[in-house]
Enzyme design. Structure first.
Site, PDB file in Angstrom:
ATOM      1  N   ASP A   1      -1.549 147.236   2.618  1.00  0.00           N
ATOM      2  CA  ASP A   1      -2.570 146.237   2.307  1.00  0.00           C
ATOM      3  C   ASP A   1      -2.410 145.022   3.215  1.00  0.00           C
ATOM      4  O   ASP A   1      -1.299 144.679   3.603  1.00  0.00           O
ATOM      5  CB  ASP A   1      -2.428 145.826   0.830  1.00  0.00           C
TER       6      ASP A   1
ATOM      7  N   ILE B   1      -1.626 148.563  -8.739  1.00  0.00           N
ATOM      8  CA  ILE B   1      -1.486 149.977  -8.353  1.00  0.00           C
ATOM      9  C   ILE B   1      -2.766 150.474  -7.674  1.00  0.00           C
ATOM     10  O   ILE B   1      -2.745 151.424  -6.890  1.00  0.00           O
ATOM     11  CB  ILE B   1      -1.167 150.851  -9.599  1.00  0.00           C
TER      12      ILE B   1
ATOM     13  N   LEU C   1      10.133 165.532   7.964  1.00  0.00           N
ATOM     14  CA  LEU C   1       9.462 164.556   7.093  1.00  0.00           C
ATOM     15  C   LEU C   1       8.093 165.109   6.721  1.00  0.00           C
ATOM     16  O   LEU C   1       7.370 165.603   7.584  1.00  0.00           O
ATOM     17  CB  LEU C   1       9.275 163.220   7.840  1.00  0.00           C
TER      18      LEU C   1
ATOM     19  N   ARG D   1       4.236 147.989  -1.956  1.00  0.00           N
ATOM     20  CA  ARG D   1       2.900 147.454  -1.688  1.00  0.00           C
ATOM     21  C   ARG D   1       3.068 146.217  -0.813  1.00  0.00           C
ATOM     22  O   ARG D   1       3.889 145.347  -1.110  1.00  0.00           O
ATOM     23  CB  ARG D   1       2.160 147.095  -2.972  1.00  0.00           C
TER      24      ARG D   1
ATOM     25  N   TRP E   1      -4.738 139.803   7.908  1.00  0.00           N
ATOM     26  CA  TRP E   1      -4.019 139.668   9.189  1.00  0.00           C
ATOM     27  C   TRP E   1      -5.010 139.315  10.289  1.00  0.00           C
ATOM     28  O   TRP E   1      -4.758 138.429  11.118  1.00  0.00           O
ATOM     29  CB  TRP E   1      -3.301 140.978   9.503  1.00  0.00           C
TER      30      TRP E   1
ATOM     31  N   HIS F   1      -7.078 146.687  11.321  1.00  0.00           N
ATOM     32  CA  HIS F   1      -6.807 148.106  11.039  1.00  0.00           C
ATOM     33  C   HIS F   1      -6.120 148.773  12.231  1.00  0.00           C
ATOM     34  O   HIS F   1      -5.233 149.601  12.060  1.00  0.00           O
ATOM     35  CB  HIS F   1      -8.106 148.841  10.705  1.00  0.00           C
TER      36      HIS F   1
ATOM     37  N   GLU G   1      10.178 153.135  -8.846  1.00  0.00           N
ATOM     38  CA  GLU G   1      10.568 151.730  -8.647  1.00  0.00           C
ATOM     39  C   GLU G   1       9.528 151.055  -7.747  1.00  0.00           C
ATOM     40  O   GLU G   1       9.045 151.669  -6.794  1.00  0.00           O
ATOM     41  CB  GLU G   1      11.949 151.649  -7.970  1.00  0.00           C
TER      42      GLU G   1
HETATM   43  C1  FPP Z   1      -5.924 147.662   3.533  1.00  0.00           C
HETATM   44  O1  FPP Z   1      -6.176 146.438   4.169  1.00  0.00           O
HETATM   45  C2  FPP Z   1      -5.941 148.750   4.478  1.00  0.00           C
HETATM   46  C3  FPP Z   1      -6.898 149.728   4.532  1.00  0.00           C
HETATM   47  C4  FPP Z   1      -8.037 149.780   3.613  1.00  0.00           C
HETATM   48  C5  FPP Z   1      -6.866 150.777   5.549  1.00  0.00           C
HETATM   49  C6  FPP Z   1      -5.527 151.286   5.944  1.00  0.00           C
HETATM   50  C7  FPP Z   1      -5.624 151.822   7.317  1.00  0.00           C
HETATM   51  C8  FPP Z   1      -4.675 151.707   8.272  1.00  0.00           C
HETATM   52  C9  FPP Z   1      -3.359 151.130   8.015  1.00  0.00           C
HETATM   53  C10 FPP Z   1      -4.933 152.131   9.674  1.00  0.00           C
HETATM   54  C11 FPP Z   1      -5.252 153.542   9.862  1.00  0.00           C
HETATM   55  C12 FPP Z   1      -4.206 154.445   9.370  1.00  0.00           C
HETATM   56  C13 FPP Z   1      -4.140 155.733   9.738  1.00  0.00           C
HETATM   57  C14 FPP Z   1      -3.142 156.629   9.123  1.00  0.00           C
HETATM   58  C15 FPP Z   1      -5.052 156.270  10.732  1.00  0.00           C
HETATM   59  P1  FPP Z   1      -7.440 145.591   3.720  1.00  0.00           P
HETATM   60  O2  FPP Z   1      -8.519 145.846   4.701  1.00  0.00           O
HETATM   61  O3  FPP Z   1      -7.771 145.881   2.306  1.00  0.00           O
HETATM   62  O4  FPP Z   1      -6.856 144.141   3.896  1.00  0.00           O
HETATM   63  P2  FPP Z   1      -7.255 142.830   3.085  1.00  0.00           P
HETATM   64  O5  FPP Z   1      -6.902 143.063   1.663  1.00  0.00           O
HETATM   65  O6  FPP Z   1      -6.422 141.779   3.738  1.00  0.00           O
HETATM   66  O7  FPP Z   1      -8.741 142.629   3.318  1.00  0.00           O
END
Ligand code: FPP
Length: 248
Positions: free
Chosen positions: A26, A201, A137, A194, A31, A43, A213
């Site tokens: 998250d 969750i 893995l 997280r 970021w 992303h 945990e």
């Molecule tokens: C949450 O950040 C992240 C996501 C919804 C997407 C996760 C994707 C990646 C880490 C990159 C791609 C991964 C792979 C395996 C190809 P958010 O956008 O909800 O952040 P925010 O809460 O700060 O808005």
């Protein structure tokens, strides 16, 4: 020795390593916003963090790494962000498939994969087939996933088996449910991380997290790396897991 190497040495010296680590990644959006950049840049940097954390998990001896990459609810984000995430998924597979295979990683995608657009579905199927023989893995990537939908699906599968006479109602037990989840055959997570400080969750692995945990890291996912993973493992090693019983 870097801070990450020191933490890894500490993890190894203790010796107890979680068999299965799950992560709710998250904070990509925040970021990017902090840097006045578009969300997809967050992303993209999140994808780099995935790469680093996979390598760190292998080095620590973790057996299963589960990453929540895209929830069912994420389909409702603006179309531009959904297509950026889908493009990134395909790019990740294209760029990383060979190296993941060489590292002995078995890539498994879990979720409602039928909702994926054709190119992504093809890429997902190819990398799963390419790496199916690996065992260093297991990398579970949850895409188009929601835990309640997973439980509804399991209930429906059980109902079908009962209706067809393959299963008696009194045979419906915890193993019958667990065996019909996407994670059938996979041990439950020992540790859930997280990032970005949120304490929720968010419809991830509701059944499987019963005794897991929890480690909340304040770090935004694109900044989460080796040191942060090892810090979470050190934290895990300080916990006393009782599974509802009393201490020895
Ligand atoms: C949450 O950040 C992240 C996501 C919804 C997407 C996760 C994707 C990646 C880490 C990159 C791609 C991964 C792979 C395996 C190809 P958010 O956008 O909800 O952040 P925010 O809460 O700060 O808005």
């Amino acid at each position: 020795m870097s801070a990450a190497d020191q933490l890894l040495a500490q993890v190894k010296a203790h010796g107890v390593v979680p068999r299965h680590v799950a992560i709710i990644m998250d904070g990509n959006g925040r970021w990017a916003r902090e840097r006045m950049l578009p969300r997809p840049v967050g992303h993209r940097n999140g994808m780099k963090a995935v790469r680093e954390v996979v390598e760190a998990a292998i080095a620590a001896g973790v057996g299963v790494l589960s990453l929540f990459a895209f929830s069912q609810e994420n389909w409702q984000r603006p179309a531009t962000e959904v297509s950026a995430l889908m493009a990134l998924l395909e790019e990740y597979i294209q760029k990383e498939a060979r190296e993941l295979d060489e590292q002995g990683v078995r890539v498994v995608f879990l979720g409602d994969l039928d909702r994926l657009p054709g190119p992504q579905r093809g890429a997902v199927d190819r990398v799963m087939a390419l790496t199916a023989h690996n065992s260093t893995l297991v990398l579970n990537l949850f895409i188009s996933y929601g835990a309640r939908a997973e439980l509804v699906r399991a209930a429906r599968l059980i109902a079908e088996d009962v209706a067809a006479g393959r299963l008696a109602p009194e045979q419906v037990d915890e193993a019958a449910v667990a065996g019909r989840l996407f994670t059938a055959g996979c041990p439950d997570p020992d540790l859930l991380i997280r990032t970005s400080g949120e304490k929720r969750i968010s419809n991830f692995l509701l059944w499987q997290l019963a005794y897991t945990e929890l480690h909340i890291s304040p770090v935004l996912w694109p900044d989460f790396g080796r040191a942060e993973l090892y810090q979470a493992l050190v934290d895990f090693q300080s916990r006393e897991r009782r599974f509802g019983r009393v201490s020895a």
